[in-house]
Design an enzyme around this catalytic site. Structure first.
Site, PDB file in Angstrom:
ATOM      1  N   HIS A  99      -8.622   1.893  -1.140  1.00 32.29           N
ATOM      2  CA  HIS A  99      -8.954   1.767  -2.562  1.00 32.29           C
ATOM      3  C   HIS A  99      -8.957   0.303  -2.971  1.00 32.29           C
ATOM      4  O   HIS A  99      -8.146  -0.490  -2.498  1.00 32.29           O
ATOM      5  CB  HIS A  99      -7.984   2.565  -3.443  1.00 32.29           C
ATOM      6  CG  HIS A  99      -6.535   2.321  -3.152  1.00 32.29           C
ATOM      7  ND1 HIS A  99      -5.890   2.880  -2.059  1.00 32.29           N
ATOM      8  CD2 HIS A  99      -5.608   1.575  -3.793  1.00 32.29           C
ATOM      9  CE1 HIS A  99      -4.615   2.495  -2.062  1.00 32.29           C
ATOM     10  NE2 HIS A  99      -4.425   1.696  -3.100  1.00 32.29           N
ATOM     11  N   GLN A 139       0.858  -1.192   0.000  1.00 28.04           N
ATOM     12  CA  GLN A 139       0.000   0.000   0.000  1.00 28.04           C
ATOM     13  C   GLN A 139       0.892   1.240   0.000  1.00 28.04           C
ATOM     14  O   GLN A 139       1.837   1.345   0.790  1.00 28.04           O
ATOM     15  CB  GLN A 139      -0.925   0.026   1.227  1.00 28.04           C
ATOM     16  CG  GLN A 139      -1.895   1.204   1.178  1.00 28.04           C
ATOM     17  CD  GLN A 139      -2.913   1.216   2.318  1.00 28.04           C
ATOM     18  OE1 GLN A 139      -2.901   0.348   3.186  1.00 28.04           O
ATOM     19  NE2 GLN A 139      -3.790   2.201   2.300  1.00 28.04           N
TER      20      GLN A 139
END
Ligand code: 5GP
Length: 111
Positions: free
Chosen positions: A97, A91
């Protein structure tokens, strides 16, 4: 905390938005790893998946449903969704997301 995705949400920087509603937006990844690579993000700033609470279950379910609809609309019945949670899982943007990836053969296990 604001991120580059917060700037996209506020219209401060451009993005190729393919879908939006009152809860989320979906836009093409700037560094696509496949013919279809869309990011689906909530409007609310949740930094990472493991910050979700029970109250967020409808929102996260909505993100998955929107991701599925986007893939179908883009013409990819086979697709993969990925949520990277934490730096050790790659990430890099600290706003939840869902990656929606399709249009090429996707091997398993992922890297
Ligand atoms: P992560 O590594 O956090 O799971 O994924 C972040 C994704 O955001 C990456 O695939 C990266 O290419 C994408 N990204 C980073 N900055 C921007 C940007 O400014 N615009 C768009 N459309 N995508 C971005």
């Amino acid at each position: 905390m604001s991120t580059i995705f917060g700037k996209i949400l506020r219209g401060e920087i451009p993005a190729d938005i393919v879908y939006e509603d009152e809860q989320c937006i979906a836009f093409r990844d700037i560094n696509a790893v496949a013919p279809m690579h869309v990011l689906v993000i909530p409007r609310r700033e949740i930094a990472r998946l493991d910050e979700m609470t029970e109250a967020d279950e409808p929102l996260v379910g909505h993100l998955l449903r929107v991701a599925t609809l986007v893939a179908k609309h883009e013409g990819y019945p086979d697709f993969r969704m990925v949520v990277n949670n934490g730096a050790g899982a790659s990430q890099t943007v600290w706003h939840l997301h869902v990656h929606v990836i399709g249009g090429r053969s996707l091997s398993w296990p992922p890297g």
